[in-house]
Design an enzyme around this catalytic site. Sequence first.
Site, PDB file in Angstrom:
ATOM      1  N   HIS A 107     -24.126  36.787  77.973  1.00 45.42           N
ATOM      2  CA  HIS A 107     -23.163  35.696  77.798  1.00 45.42           C
ATOM      3  C   HIS A 107     -23.707  34.342  78.242  1.00 45.42           C
ATOM      4  O   HIS A 107     -24.193  34.194  79.358  1.00 45.42           O
ATOM      5  CB  HIS A 107     -21.839  35.990  78.510  1.00 45.42           C
ATOM      6  CG  HIS A 107     -21.329  37.368  78.262  1.00 45.42           C
ATOM      7  ND1 HIS A 107     -20.818  37.764  77.047  1.00 45.42           N
ATOM      8  CD2 HIS A 107     -21.295  38.459  79.065  1.00 45.42           C
ATOM      9  CE1 HIS A 107     -20.475  39.050  77.132  1.00 45.42           C
ATOM     10  NE2 HIS A 107     -20.766  39.491  78.337  1.00 45.42           N
ATOM     11  N   GLU A 144     -19.070  36.061  84.829  1.00 41.29           N
ATOM     12  CA  GLU A 144     -20.150  36.986  84.502  1.00 41.29           C
ATOM     13  C   GLU A 144     -21.397  36.225  84.065  1.00 41.29           C
ATOM     14  O   GLU A 144     -22.524  36.612  84.393  1.00 41.29           O
ATOM     15  CB  GLU A 144     -19.704  37.938  83.396  1.00 41.29           C
ATOM     16  CG  GLU A 144     -20.740  38.968  82.991  1.00 41.29           C
ATOM     17  CD  GLU A 144     -20.287  39.857  81.858  1.00 41.29           C
ATOM     18  OE1 GLU A 144     -21.069  40.732  81.453  1.00 41.29           O
ATOM     19  OE2 GLU A 144     -19.147  39.677  81.360  1.00 41.29           O
ATOM     20  N   HIS A 199     -25.414  42.632  82.756  1.00 43.18           N
ATOM     21  CA  HIS A 199     -23.980  42.389  82.628  1.00 43.18           C
ATOM     22  C   HIS A 199     -23.257  42.787  83.902  1.00 43.18           C
ATOM     23  O   HIS A 199     -23.827  43.400  84.808  1.00 43.18           O
ATOM     24  CB  HIS A 199     -23.400  43.198  81.458  1.00 43.18           C
ATOM     25  CG  HIS A 199     -23.820  42.699  80.114  1.00 43.18           C
ATOM     26  ND1 HIS A 199     -23.116  41.761  79.406  1.00 43.18           N
ATOM     27  CD2 HIS A 199     -24.889  43.024  79.343  1.00 43.18           C
ATOM     28  CE1 HIS A 199     -23.721  41.516  78.259  1.00 43.18           C
ATOM     29  NE2 HIS A 199     -24.808  42.267  78.194  1.00 43.18           N
ATOM     30  N   GLU A 281     -24.553  47.439  83.564  1.00 45.07           N
ATOM     31  CA  GLU A 281     -23.324  46.876  84.113  1.00 45.07           C
ATOM     32  C   GLU A 281     -23.432  47.048  85.626  1.00 45.07           C
ATOM     33  O   GLU A 281     -23.322  48.158  86.141  1.00 45.07           O
ATOM     34  CB  GLU A 281     -22.104  47.624  83.573  1.00 45.07           C
ATOM     35  CG  GLU A 281     -21.921  47.548  82.064  1.00 45.07           C
ATOM     36  CD  GLU A 281     -21.292  46.248  81.608  1.00 45.07           C
ATOM     37  OE1 GLU A 281     -21.059  45.359  82.457  1.00 45.07           O
ATOM     38  OE2 GLU A 281     -21.024  46.109  80.403  1.00 45.07           O
TER      39      GLU A 281
END
Length: 317
Positions: A107, A144, A199, A281
Site C-alpha cells: 500500500h 499499514e 503487510h 502479515e
Amino acid sequence: MSYVGPDFDPPQPRRRRGRALTVAAAALVPGALLGWVMYEALGDSADADGSGNAAVRPSDTAPTISATSDDKPPGPTPTDDPTADSTSAPAASGSLKGKVVVIDPGHNPNNFQHTAEINRKVDIGTNWKECDTTGTSTNDGYTEAKFTLDVAHRLRTLLHEQGATVKFTQDGDRSWGPCVDERAEIGNKAHADAVVSIHADGASTGQRGFHVILPGKVDKGAANTGPIVTPSRDLGERIAGSFVRVTGSAPSNYVGAGTGLVTREDLGGLNLSTVPKVFIECGNMRDSKDAALLTDGAWRQKAARGISEGIVSFLRG
C-alpha cells in the site's frame, strides 16, 4: 492488509497437509512455545493500562531511516523501467553478493488521495480486481502503509549488510500505486531471487499473530505459478520460522491452523509472479495487543530481522 478489498478476499478453507508445519521442527517447536510466552507477556504489558494504545519504546537498535513516508512529499510516477533502483544503495560485499531481493511495501501512503485510480480493475489471471487499496490502520490511526515502509527500510539495511541488491516496488515516492499486477512485474523484470510483500492485517479484535501467505498452484490467463510454488513455500517456511524465533510472536490464531502458513490463489501479486514470492502479515492492527507491537520501533526492528534471516537462509540454500 485487511481481507476486504483488492487481493484481500477471505481465504478459502484448505485441507490439512501432512507437512503442514515443516517449520515446526526447525523453529516453531520449541520456538513457538517460547515465542507465545514472550508474545503474551509483551502484549499484556503493552496494553496494561487498558487503553489499547501502544506503549512505544525507544528503538535503540533501529537503523537510520531515510526517505520515509513522513518526510517525503508525494512525487511523480518513476520512470517506465520498474527495475530502476533509485531506492537502493549499492550492495556491500557479503554472502548474498549477486543476489537480488525485491521488497514490496504493501500500500502506497498516498493511495487515499487517488481512489479512482486504485479502484481501476486489473487482470490477475484468475479474475479481475481493483488496482490496490489504502490498507488498514490501528484504532489510533497508525497506518499499514507507514508500517510497511518502516519495516521495508529496516529490512533493506539488513539485506545490504549481507551483500544483497535490494529493490523496492514503491517507496512513498509515487502519487499512488503501483497496482498489484505491476508490483508482480517489478519482481519479474528484476529477475529477483526472492520477493517479499510486507503487510499487517485488519482482522477482528482478539485475532492475533502473524502469517505468511504462499502462492497456490494457478494456471489461468496470465497466471502460471507452477514453477514458483515449491521455492515460494521454502521461502515462506524459513521466514515463518525465523519470525517466531526473532520476534517472539506466535502464528496466527485465526488462519493457518496454527502453522503461520496460508496458501491462497486470489492474490494478483502472487498469481502473476514468475519468481519466488510470499506475503507476510506481521500482525493484526485492529487488535490492541498486536497494535502495541506493530507501533513499537524496537519490535519493528525485530520483525525486519526475522524476515531478513528467513530470506538469507533461503538464498544460501
